[in-house]
Design a protein around this motif. Structure first.
Motif, PDB file in Angstrom:
ATOM      1  N   LEU A 284      16.573 -32.196 -10.045  1.00  0.00           N
ATOM      2  CA  LEU A 284      17.494 -34.202  -9.766  1.00  0.00           C
ATOM      3  C   LEU A 284      19.002 -34.067 -10.141  1.00  0.00           C
ATOM      4  N   ARG A 285      19.493 -33.468 -11.074  1.00  0.00           N
ATOM      5  CA  ARG A 285      21.044 -33.512 -11.652  1.00  0.00           C
ATOM      6  C   ARG A 285      21.801 -32.045 -10.659  1.00  0.00           C
ATOM      7  N   ARG A 286      21.348 -31.669  -9.500  1.00  0.00           N
ATOM      8  CA  ARG A 286      21.968 -30.620  -8.747  1.00  0.00           C
ATOM      9  C   ARG A 286      22.372 -29.159  -9.716  1.00  0.00           C
ATOM     10  N   MET A 287      21.539 -29.625 -10.273  1.00  0.00           N
ATOM     11  CA  MET A 287      21.784 -27.946 -11.540  1.00  0.00           C
ATOM     12  C   MET A 287      22.575 -27.071 -10.375  1.00  0.00           C
ATOM     13  N   ARG A 288      23.694 -26.038 -10.755  1.00  0.00           N
ATOM     14  CA  ARG A 288      23.594 -24.039  -9.486  1.00  0.00           C
ATOM     15  C   ARG A 288      23.512 -22.928 -10.727  1.00  0.00           C
ATOM     16  N   PRO A 289      23.206 -22.213 -10.435  1.00  0.00           N
ATOM     17  CA  PRO A 289      22.119 -22.014  -9.794  1.00  0.00           C
ATOM     18  C   PRO A 289      21.003 -22.841  -9.744  1.00  0.00           C
ATOM     19  N   THR A 290      19.886 -22.812  -8.891  1.00  0.00           N
ATOM     20  CA  THR A 290      18.869 -23.732  -8.655  1.00  0.00           C
ATOM     21  C   THR A 290      17.672 -22.786  -9.624  1.00  0.00           C
TER      22      THR A 290
END
Length: 209
Positions: free
Chosen positions: A153-159
């Motif tokens: 949900l926090r748009r961590m990269r990489p997923t």
């Protein structure tokens, strides 16, 4: 910090996960030897349990008065959970309260494992925690789902490390089914899984400094 340096710094955490897996796997054959009948044990596990190293460990334990091999090889798996807590640190330290909960539940489960096995032969209610490590593993899996979802949900990269973390509970179940015993069999797969996550988890997760 460069990506190369970051990945190099993750190896201690990944190695902790692999060590957790290796230690649980090492203890699995003698534990199944006292828990399961020969017919219920996979043939390769039965062959491993008869290796001289295990005969030597059992003889040494008997000589020291530790004749309850079920409790001995069961409680001895606790260090694997401590190592899992280390392997989880790249993820748990970036996820605030949820990450802290997952870290401390993992550590607490190590203590529960020891109490569970050491007290298994005592009369009720002193053996009430026998098998309680299953609840600890389940709670770890549920918290891992929550942590993985928060990271996504926090748009961590990489997923992909967040997705893997969210799948820790089915991996735990798969290890139990594959090796026919928990927590040892569960921890074998969990350690490898968390080692991979440790290598891929980013330094920070958006929304958390």
């Amino acid at each position: 910090m460069t990506t190369t340096t970051s990945r190099r710094n993750r190896w201690p955490f990944a190695l902790a996960g692999l060590a957790a897996s290796a230690w649980a796997f090492f203890l699995l054959p003698p534990q199944l030897k006292v828990w399961a009948t020969d017919g219920a044990m996979p043939p390769w596990i039965r062959q491993l349990s008869d290796l001289p190293v295990y005969d030597g460990l059992r003889a040494a334990a008997d000589g020291a008065g530790l004749t309850d091999h079920y409790a001995l090889f069961g409680a001895a798996v606790a260090p694997s959970l401590l190592l899992l807590a280390v392997a989880l640190r790249p993820a748990t330290r970036t996820l605030g309260i949820l990450g802290a909960l997952l870290h401390w539940v993992t550590l607490l489960t190590a203590l529960v494992v020891v109490v569970s096995y050491v007290t298994h032969a005592l009369p009720a209610p002193w053996n009430s925690l026998w098998g309680a490590e299953a609840l600890g593993l389940a709670l770890m899996g549920l918290l891992a789902i929550a942590c993985g979802v928060v990271a996504l949900l926090r748009r961590m990269r990489p997923t992909w490390p967040a997705v893997m973390l969210a799948l820790l509970l089915p991996v735990t179940v798969a290890g139990t089914v594959l090796f026919g015993y928990w927590p040892h069999g569960s921890l074998v797969l969990m350690g490898i899984w968390l080692a991979i996550i440790a290598l891929g988890w980013p330094e920070t997760v958006p929304g958390r400094r």
